[in-house]
Motif scaffolding. Structure first.
Motif, PDB file in Angstrom:
ATOM      1  N   THR A   1     -21.644 -20.994 -55.707  1.00  0.00           N
ATOM      2  CA  THR A   1     -22.047 -20.683 -57.343  1.00  0.00           C
ATOM      3  C   THR A   1     -21.156 -21.507 -58.342  1.00  0.00           C
ATOM      4  OG1 THR A   1     -20.829 -18.711 -57.485  1.00  0.00           O
ATOM      5  CG2 THR A   1     -22.914 -18.419 -56.582  1.00  0.00           C
ATOM      6  N   ALA A   2     -21.640 -21.134 -59.762  1.00  0.00           N
ATOM      7  CA  ALA A   2     -20.731 -21.448 -60.646  1.00  0.00           C
ATOM      8  C   ALA A   2     -19.413 -20.837 -60.753  1.00  0.00           C
ATOM      9  CB  ALA A   2     -21.275 -21.456 -62.108  1.00  0.00           C
ATOM     10  N   PHE A   3     -19.379 -19.663 -60.321  1.00  0.00           N
ATOM     11  CA  PHE A   3     -18.156 -18.946 -60.086  1.00  0.00           C
ATOM     12  C   PHE A   3     -17.256 -19.340 -59.107  1.00  0.00           C
ATOM     13  CE2 PHE A   3     -15.995 -15.811 -57.385  1.00  0.00           C
ATOM     14  CZ  PHE A   3     -14.892 -15.434 -58.482  1.00  0.00           C
ATOM     15  N   ASP A   4     -17.787 -19.670 -57.992  1.00  0.00           N
ATOM     16  CA  ASP A   4     -17.137 -20.165 -56.896  1.00  0.00           C
ATOM     17  C   ASP A   4     -16.478 -21.534 -57.239  1.00  0.00           C
ATOM     18  OD1 ASP A   4     -17.740 -18.220 -54.988  1.00  0.00           O
ATOM     19  OD2 ASP A   4     -19.950 -19.109 -54.997  1.00  0.00           O
ATOM     20  N   GLU A   5     -17.156 -22.415 -57.877  1.00  0.00           N
ATOM     21  CA  GLU A   5     -16.457 -23.815 -58.420  1.00  0.00           C
ATOM     22  C   GLU A   5     -15.447 -23.508 -59.259  1.00  0.00           C
ATOM     23  OE1 GLU A   5     -19.791 -25.757 -59.623  1.00  0.00           O
ATOM     24  OE2 GLU A   5     -20.606 -26.275 -57.647  1.00  0.00           O
ATOM     25  N   PHE A   6     -15.540 -22.504 -60.087  1.00  0.00           N
ATOM     26  CA  PHE A   6     -14.625 -22.037 -60.974  1.00  0.00           C
ATOM     27  C   PHE A   6     -13.099 -21.716 -60.536  1.00  0.00           C
ATOM     28  CE2 PHE A   6     -12.260 -18.755 -63.236  1.00  0.00           C
ATOM     29  CZ  PHE A   6     -11.630 -19.523 -64.387  1.00  0.00           C
ATOM     30  N   ARG A   7     -13.394 -20.647 -59.489  1.00  0.00           N
ATOM     31  CA  ARG A   7     -12.263 -20.014 -58.481  1.00  0.00           C
ATOM     32  C   ARG A   7     -11.680 -21.268 -57.886  1.00  0.00           C
ATOM     33  NH1 ARG A   7     -11.947 -19.543 -53.503  1.00  0.00           N
ATOM     34  NH2 ARG A   7     -10.499 -17.807 -52.424  1.00  0.00           N
ATOM     35  N   GLN A   8     -12.314 -22.049 -57.336  1.00  0.00           N
ATOM     36  CA  GLN A   8     -11.577 -23.166 -56.667  1.00  0.00           C
ATOM     37  C   GLN A   8     -10.717 -24.067 -57.589  1.00  0.00           C
ATOM     38  OE1 GLN A   8     -11.446 -23.460 -53.360  1.00  0.00           O
ATOM     39  NE2 GLN A   8     -10.004 -25.418 -53.443  1.00  0.00           N
ATOM     40  N   ALA A   9     -11.456 -24.298 -58.702  1.00  0.00           N
ATOM     41  CA  ALA A   9     -10.779 -25.213 -59.847  1.00  0.00           C
ATOM     42  C   ALA A   9      -9.421 -24.361 -60.281  1.00  0.00           C
ATOM     43  CB  ALA A   9     -11.528 -25.425 -61.052  1.00  0.00           C
ATOM     44  N   LEU A  10      -9.539 -23.049 -60.509  1.00  0.00           N
ATOM     45  CA  LEU A  10      -8.435 -22.192 -60.831  1.00  0.00           C
ATOM     46  C   LEU A  10      -7.501 -22.266 -59.907  1.00  0.00           C
ATOM     47  CD1 LEU A  10      -7.259 -20.061 -62.763  1.00  0.00           C
ATOM     48  CD2 LEU A  10      -8.278 -18.469 -61.233  1.00  0.00           C
ATOM     49  N   LEU A  11      -7.563 -22.403 -58.521  1.00  0.00           N
ATOM     50  CA  LEU A  11      -6.448 -22.027 -57.462  1.00  0.00           C
ATOM     51  C   LEU A  11      -5.880 -23.524 -57.378  1.00  0.00           C
ATOM     52  CD1 LEU A  11      -8.509 -20.011 -54.790  1.00  0.00           C
ATOM     53  CD2 LEU A  11      -6.670 -19.403 -56.447  1.00  0.00           C
ATOM     54  N   THR A  12      -6.791 -24.301 -57.845  1.00  0.00           N
ATOM     55  CA  THR A  12      -5.941 -25.979 -57.563  1.00  0.00           C
ATOM     56  C   THR A  12      -5.431 -26.440 -58.901  1.00  0.00           C
ATOM     57  OG1 THR A  12      -8.262 -26.979 -57.836  1.00  0.00           O
ATOM     58  CG2 THR A  12      -7.644 -26.667 -55.548  1.00  0.00           C
ATOM     59  N   GLY A  13      -5.517 -25.751 -60.104  1.00  0.00           N
ATOM     60  CA  GLY A  13      -5.135 -26.237 -61.283  1.00  0.00           C
ATOM     61  C   GLY A  13      -5.929 -27.286 -61.825  1.00  0.00           C
ATOM     62  N   ASP A  14      -7.262 -27.300 -61.567  1.00  0.00           N
ATOM     63  CA  ASP A  14      -7.974 -28.183 -62.214  1.00  0.00           C
ATOM     64  C   ASP A  14      -8.676 -28.020 -63.511  1.00  0.00           C
ATOM     65  OD1 ASP A  14      -9.787 -30.404 -62.564  1.00  0.00           O
ATOM     66  OD2 ASP A  14     -10.491 -30.485 -60.508  1.00  0.00           O
ATOM     67  N   GLN A  15      -7.930 -28.172 -64.502  1.00  0.00           N
ATOM     68  CA  GLN A  15      -8.471 -27.647 -65.773  1.00  0.00           C
ATOM     69  C   GLN A  15      -9.603 -28.349 -66.165  1.00  0.00           C
ATOM     70  OE1 GLN A  15      -7.094 -25.578 -68.437  1.00  0.00           O
ATOM     71  NE2 GLN A  15      -5.394 -24.847 -66.792  1.00  0.00           N
ATOM     72  N   ALA A  16      -9.824 -29.606 -65.896  1.00  0.00           N
ATOM     73  CA  ALA A  16     -11.132 -30.147 -66.240  1.00  0.00           C
ATOM     74  C   ALA A  16     -12.334 -29.203 -65.648  1.00  0.00           C
ATOM     75  CB  ALA A  16     -11.097 -31.614 -65.821  1.00  0.00           C
ATOM     76  N   ARG A  17     -12.277 -29.209 -64.342  1.00  0.00           N
ATOM     77  CA  ARG A  17     -13.397 -28.321 -63.768  1.00  0.00           C
ATOM     78  C   ARG A  17     -13.396 -26.926 -64.240  1.00  0.00           C
ATOM     79  NH1 ARG A  17     -12.986 -28.457 -57.489  1.00  0.00           N
ATOM     80  NH2 ARG A  17     -14.874 -27.379 -57.555  1.00  0.00           N
ATOM     81  N   MET A  18     -12.196 -26.329 -64.596  1.00  0.00           N
ATOM     82  CA  MET A  18     -12.591 -25.028 -64.987  1.00  0.00           C
ATOM     83  C   MET A  18     -13.006 -24.874 -66.315  1.00  0.00           C
ATOM     84  SD  MET A  18      -8.402 -23.612 -64.327  1.00  0.00           S
ATOM     85  CE  MET A  18      -8.599 -22.240 -65.498  1.00  0.00           C
ATOM     86  N   SER A  19     -12.975 -25.899 -67.255  1.00  0.00           N
ATOM     87  CA  SER A  19     -13.506 -25.915 -68.447  1.00  0.00           C
ATOM     88  C   SER A  19     -15.145 -26.002 -68.233  1.00  0.00           C
ATOM     89  CB  SER A  19     -13.140 -27.025 -69.296  1.00  0.00           C
ATOM     90  OG  SER A  19     -11.698 -26.932 -69.548  1.00  0.00           O
ATOM     91  N   GLN A  20     -15.376 -26.367 -67.234  1.00  0.00           N
ATOM     92  CA  GLN A  20     -16.812 -26.490 -67.098  1.00  0.00           C
ATOM     93  C   GLN A  20     -17.597 -25.210 -66.851  1.00  0.00           C
ATOM     94  OE1 GLN A  20     -17.865 -29.387 -63.886  1.00  0.00           O
ATOM     95  NE2 GLN A  20     -16.504 -30.689 -64.800  1.00  0.00           N
ATOM     96  N   TYR A  21     -16.684 -24.095 -66.809  1.00  0.00           N
ATOM     97  CA  TYR A  21     -17.346 -22.635 -66.362  1.00  0.00           C
ATOM     98  C   TYR A  21     -17.502 -22.192 -67.735  1.00  0.00           C
ATOM     99  CZ  TYR A  21     -17.634 -18.241 -64.063  1.00  0.00           C
ATOM    100  OH  TYR A  21     -17.885 -16.921 -63.602  1.00  0.00           O
ATOM    101  N   PRO A  22     -18.581 -21.787 -68.107  1.00  0.00           N
ATOM    102  CA  PRO A  22     -18.968 -20.994 -69.349  1.00  0.00           C
ATOM    103  C   PRO A  22     -17.953 -20.367 -69.968  1.00  0.00           C
ATOM    104  CG  PRO A  22     -21.204 -21.096 -68.209  1.00  0.00           C
ATOM    105  CD  PRO A  22     -19.983 -21.644 -67.446  1.00  0.00           C
ATOM    106  N   ILE A  23     -17.491 -20.473 -71.343  1.00  0.00           N
ATOM    107  CA  ILE A  23     -16.605 -19.389 -71.903  1.00  0.00           C
ATOM    108  C   ILE A  23     -16.950 -18.188 -71.843  1.00  0.00           C
ATOM    109  CG2 ILE A  23     -17.193 -19.711 -74.255  1.00  0.00           C
ATOM    110  CD1 ILE A  23     -13.517 -20.086 -72.806  1.00  0.00           C
ATOM    111  N   GLU A  24     -18.299 -17.876 -72.030  1.00  0.00           N
ATOM    112  CA  GLU A  24     -18.745 -16.392 -71.928  1.00  0.00           C
ATOM    113  C   GLU A  24     -18.479 -15.693 -70.436  1.00  0.00           C
ATOM    114  OE1 GLU A  24     -20.305 -19.019 -72.870  1.00  0.00           O
ATOM    115  OE2 GLU A  24     -20.817 -18.919 -74.887  1.00  0.00           O
ATOM    116  N   ALA A  25     -18.926 -16.622 -69.737  1.00  0.00           N
ATOM    117  CA  ALA A  25     -18.762 -16.357 -68.235  1.00  0.00           C
ATOM    118  C   ALA A  25     -17.101 -15.947 -67.860  1.00  0.00           C
ATOM    119  CB  ALA A  25     -18.966 -17.150 -67.217  1.00  0.00           C
ATOM    120  N   GLN A  26     -16.108 -16.699 -68.574  1.00  0.00           N
ATOM    121  CA  GLN A  26     -14.782 -16.576 -68.120  1.00  0.00           C
ATOM    122  C   GLN A  26     -14.419 -15.307 -68.877  1.00  0.00           C
ATOM    123  OE1 GLN A  26     -12.262 -20.038 -68.402  1.00  0.00           O
ATOM    124  NE2 GLN A  26     -13.846 -21.152 -68.779  1.00  0.00           N
TER     125      GLN A  26
END
Lengths: 136, 400
Positions: free
Chosen positions: B202-227
């Protein structure tokens, strides 16, 4: 860890009193941190690292304060003191030998602060020991 | 790169939240505690689990047999309904009704069937300890398919394809077994099929992976409301205590203050009834129909204890694809995710058991916070990894 000191104390007691069988707490386990008690208890979880909502087993060693293996009855359980609820499962304690027990059927279904409860009963005493455990 | 930063005083320095990202996309900064909770909700999907109590759990012939049985109305005693009647695959395996309707109105909301291979208990009250034993219940329930082993045996024996798949999967012709065994085997085939229903990342899973790898660009694709909703979920809301792990459930039960009284003074006993039913079920994992000879899968059943607090407890549902499975709660009494969030925001503590979960307290969420939590839950939806095949065409069974 208090276990090595306690093990040494047990050894000294044993050396001076051959009427008692040896009883030593595993040094690598969670050691006895209780207030002065009639018993010394240690446990190990199996697996060593447990997960939230995963079943696990305890290996428990209990010695009397006189350095002899505990030969009485042991019951083991756990609860979350802050949330005021226990587990959804009832562990079964199997006696492996004098002072040695295996308790099966534990599961911590939430992350947070849990507390093991060990009820010990022999001809002389009845006592509950507790041990805190935090799981993330 | 344009960097936007806000500092929010959140009581202590560790909770200071930063927002960074490019124009039009942002990401918050997470504390170590939040990161740990977020990490615990993955990876997705977890390693596959082949149910040891079901020897055909991953057998291709059993899966195909189960798929066909799932869709045939012939399994019901009067040829009027199939599993798919209530678990509509075009509707995320639910019926969308407040409570199910078989041959009569049923007392509980119909749950989805996705990602069940990782479940521990089955049914709202957990009256079954395996996916196959849960599959028996609606087959034989008088208000549902009202079937029995003899009827199911006749249905399979009279259909060349079903009979062929059955023989290959269970290495015994259907006619050579007693009807009770056929009922169990049909349920095991149904379970094998259901275990294949796994949702995608899901979008959450992609965000989680980006968070763990420190990928700010991918993290930013997760809607701010969801964050923001995710932070509430793991923080103030304490939702992660029960909705734990990759499936967003600890697989256990809780009383969350939803009334469990039915019409005419009847009561849905919830987990209490579930444990009672399980203890007397011939299909429990402690019984003769389990294929787990070592019995490890039955540890949960052997150590299960009936407790007074089980009254009114219902299974903590998985939140994966939860946005697609309205209405909500065991009784289907809450129509939308906003209603669910409002329920927890203003929860009536008087409804909870005296010895109930003390973690449940009114959250008093603001309108934005409620919306953020809903946005987060919507980010947990994804289609099936393997699209469901709705036709038998092209699949032939060739006897050995």
């Amino acid at each position: 860890m208090n276990a090595p000191k306690f093990g040494l104390a047990i050894a000294l007691i044993l050396a001076s009193n051959i009427a008692h069988a040896a009883c030593e707490l595993p040094t690598a386990s969670e050691s006895d941190k209780a207030l002065p008690s009639n018993y010394a208890l240690s446990y190990q979880t199996v697996p060593a690292q447990i997960g939230v909502a995963e079943h696990f087993t305890l290996l428990i060693t209990v010695c009397s304060s006189k350095g002899a293996p505990f030969t009485g009855e042991l019951r083991a359980d756990a609860h979350m003191p802050i949330h005021k609820h226990g587990m959804n499962y009832l562990p079964k304690v199997i006696k492996l030998g004098d002072g040695e027990f295996r308790a099966e059927g534990f599961m911590f279904h939430m992350p947070g602060h849990w507390q093991f409860k060990f009820d010990l009963k022999d001809v002389d005493h009845s006592e509950q020991l507790t041990r805190d455990y935090k799981i993330k | 790169m344009i960097t936007i930063r806000w500092n929010l005083l959140a009581g202590f320095i560790g909770a200071i939240v930063f927002v960074s990202g490019t124009a039009g996309s942002q990401s918050l900064i997470y504390t170590e505690g939040e990161r740990a909770f977020i990490e615990s909700h993955g990876p997705w999907p977890p390693a596959p689990v082949a149910d040891p109590s079901n020897k055909v759990a991953t057998n291709a012939d059993a899966i195909e047999l189960g798929r066909r049985l799932f869709f045939t109305t012939e399994l019901s005693i009067d040829n009027t309904m199939s599993c798919a009647t209530c678990h509509d695959p075009t509707g995320n395996f639910i019926d969308g009704l407040q409570t199910g309707f078989g041959r009569a109105r049923l007392p509980r909301n119909t749950p989805s069937l996705v990602n069940m291979q990782w479940a521990r208990w089955f049914g709202r009250g957990g009256g079954a300890d395996s996916l196959w034993s849960q599959s028996i219940r609606p087959l034989v329930a008088p208000d549902e398919m009202a079937s029995n082993g003899q009827h199911i045996q006749q249905v399979i024996a009279s259909n060349d394809a079903l009979s062929c798949f059955y023989t290959k999967a269970f290495e015994t012709p259907v006619g050579k077994q007693n009807p009770e065994r056929t009922l169990v085997n049909a349920a095991k085939a149904l379970a094998a099929f259901q275990a294949t229903l796994v949702t995608h990342v899901t979008a959450f899973d992609e965000f989680r992976q980006a968070l763990l790898t420190g990928d700010q660009a991918r993290m930013s694709q997760y809607p701010i409301e969801a964050q923001r909703g995710l932070k509430l979920f793991t923080g103030k809301g304490q939702c992660s205590l029960c909705h734990f792990g990759p499936r967003f459930t600890n697989g256990e039960f809780g009383d969350v203050g939803i009334p469990f009284f039915l019409e005419k003074g009847k009561v849905d006993k919830g987990r209490y009834g579930g444990v009672q039913n399980l203890k007397k079920s011939p299909y429990a994992l402690t019984g003769i129909y389990s294929d787990d000879v070592r019995g490890k899968s039955a540890v949960k059943t052997r150590h299960l204890v009936l407790q007074h607090r089980n009254w009114g407890e219902f299974q903590v549902p998985s939140l994966r694809s939860i946005a697609e499975t309205a209405p909500y709660m065991h009784s289907g009494s809450l129509a939308t995710l906003h209603d669910v969030v409002d329920h927890y925001s203003e929860i009536d503590e008087e409804r909870l058991h005296v010895d109930g979960e003390k973690i449940l307290k009114p959250l008093r969420l603001t309108s934005q916070e409620s919306g953020d939590l809903v946005a987060f839950m919507r980010s947990l939806s994804a289609p099936l990894v393997e699209p469901l095949r709705l036709t038998d065409r092209g699949i032939r069974c060739t006897a050995r």
